[in-house]
Design an enzyme around this catalytic site. Structure first.
Site, PDB file in Angstrom:
ATOM      1  CE1 TYR A 195       0.267  -2.072   3.290  1.00 17.00           C
ATOM      2  CE2 TYR A 195       0.962  -1.839   5.706  1.00 17.00           C
ATOM      3  CZ  TYR A 195       0.617  -2.487   4.746  1.00 17.00           C
ATOM      4  OH  TYR A 195       0.462  -3.827   4.660  1.00 17.00           O
ATOM      5  CD  GLU A 196       4.562   6.564   0.812  1.00 15.28           C
ATOM      6  OE1 GLU A 196       4.431   7.215  -0.393  1.00 15.28           O
ATOM      7  OE2 GLU A 196       5.745   6.517   1.372  1.00 15.28           O
ATOM      8  CG  HIS A 197      -1.011   4.899  -2.178  1.00 16.05           C
ATOM      9  ND1 HIS A 197      -1.384   6.047  -2.701  1.00 16.05           N
ATOM     10  CD2 HIS A 197       0.067   4.513  -2.232  1.00 16.05           C
ATOM     11  CE1 HIS A 197      -0.272   6.389  -3.382  1.00 16.05           C
ATOM     12  NE2 HIS A 197       0.547   5.331  -3.273  1.00 16.05           N
TER      13      HIS A 197
END
Length: 283
Positions: free
Chosen positions: A142-144
């Site tokens: 996950y990056e957001h």
């Protein structure tokens, strides 16, 4: 990921610079990991060169808990496959594992973060994907985020705990990078559930352009401290000199991962071959 491609290849060039040797315990790890399927470049498992003398992990990218409608909406933990299903189907997984005893295959969870996600739904949907595709592990990418770090850590941690305790997966990894809007979430997860995480796929190619080998080693040491006791992997290919070679001589090279097979297809998997040859020749 796309914004990091140029930096990725610039860092690769650093690795051809020879550095002085030092006396240290050699690393024993010969792990190579490769993300595949996220950019729909019609790449297959059999396209990628696999050295028989290393441990090789394919990471299918991604399974996402969001709908495909526009705009996407959260599905409350009901994960769906979003990788290239025309070229990466369950029978392909079985075939590549049958042909190469050193290959394992994982899936990566990506997209937006958990918004009141039902962990029970996540466990059920991911377990189904793992069983249909005959997978071995799971990766968290996950990056957001919209939730806070503690909520993220607790939801993902409980997910990993259940999947491992029930033996749905045999290994787990996280993919993070040095960013104030990303790293705190993974550090919170590591603090609470680090004992469940086997590998840290740290995106060193996200550092600024012009990073020297010395600076890279400093970055590595910093992240090695952040994820103390974990296996922090180096995220680029090498021919055996430069940063990877130095870390190998220090006994700190736990493995190499590359993003991604989709991007490498047009370069005939040049860096995959170099990386694996380097790992296979390590003593």
């Amino acid at each position: 990921m796309d914004s990091c491609k140029i930096l990725f290849f610039l860092i690769l060039r650093l690795l051809f610079i020879t550095v002085p040797s030092i006396q240290a315990t050699p690393a024993k790890s010969k792990l190579f990991r490769e993300y595949i399927g996220a950019e729909f470049q019609h790449v297959t498992f059999s396209d990628v060169p696999i050295n028989p003398n290393i441990e090789f992990h394919f990471i299918l990218s991604f399974a996402i808990d969001y709908s495909s409608c526009s705009p996407p909406s959260p599905t409350n933990g009901d994960f769906v496959v979003y990788w290239d299903t025309k070229n990466l189907i369950p029978s392909n997984v079985s075939s590549i594992k049958a042909d190469h005893s050193n290959v394992k295959v994982a899936l990566s969870l990506g997209g937006d973060t958990i918004q009141g996600q039902d962990v029970t739904n996540a466990i059920k949907s991911i377990t189904q994907i793992v069983r249909v595709y005959n997978l071995d592990g799971i990766d968290i990418d996950y990056e957001h985020f919209t939730a806070d770090p503690n909520t993220f850590a607790e939801c993902i941690g409980r997910l990993l705990l259940n999947l491992k305790q029930s033996k749905v997966v045999s290994f787990a990894s996280i993919a993070t990078y040095d960013n104030d809007s990303v790293q705190p979430y993974y550090l919170a997860l590591w603090q609470k559930y680090g004992h469940l995480i086997d590998y840290v796929n740290f995106q060193f190619y996200a550092y600024k352009k012009g990073t020297t080998i010395s600076q890279f080693i400093t970055h590595f040491e910093t992240q090695n401290t952040n994820y103390k006791g974990g296996k922090v992997l180096v995220s680029f290919g090498t021919d055996g000199s430069g940063a990877c070679s130095k870390l190998q001589r220090q006994g700190k090279l736990h493995g190499i991962f590359i993003w991604s097979a989709d991007n490498s297809k047009n370069t005939s998997f040049h860096y995959e071959k170099q990386s694996q040859t380097f790992l296979a020749s390590s003593k």
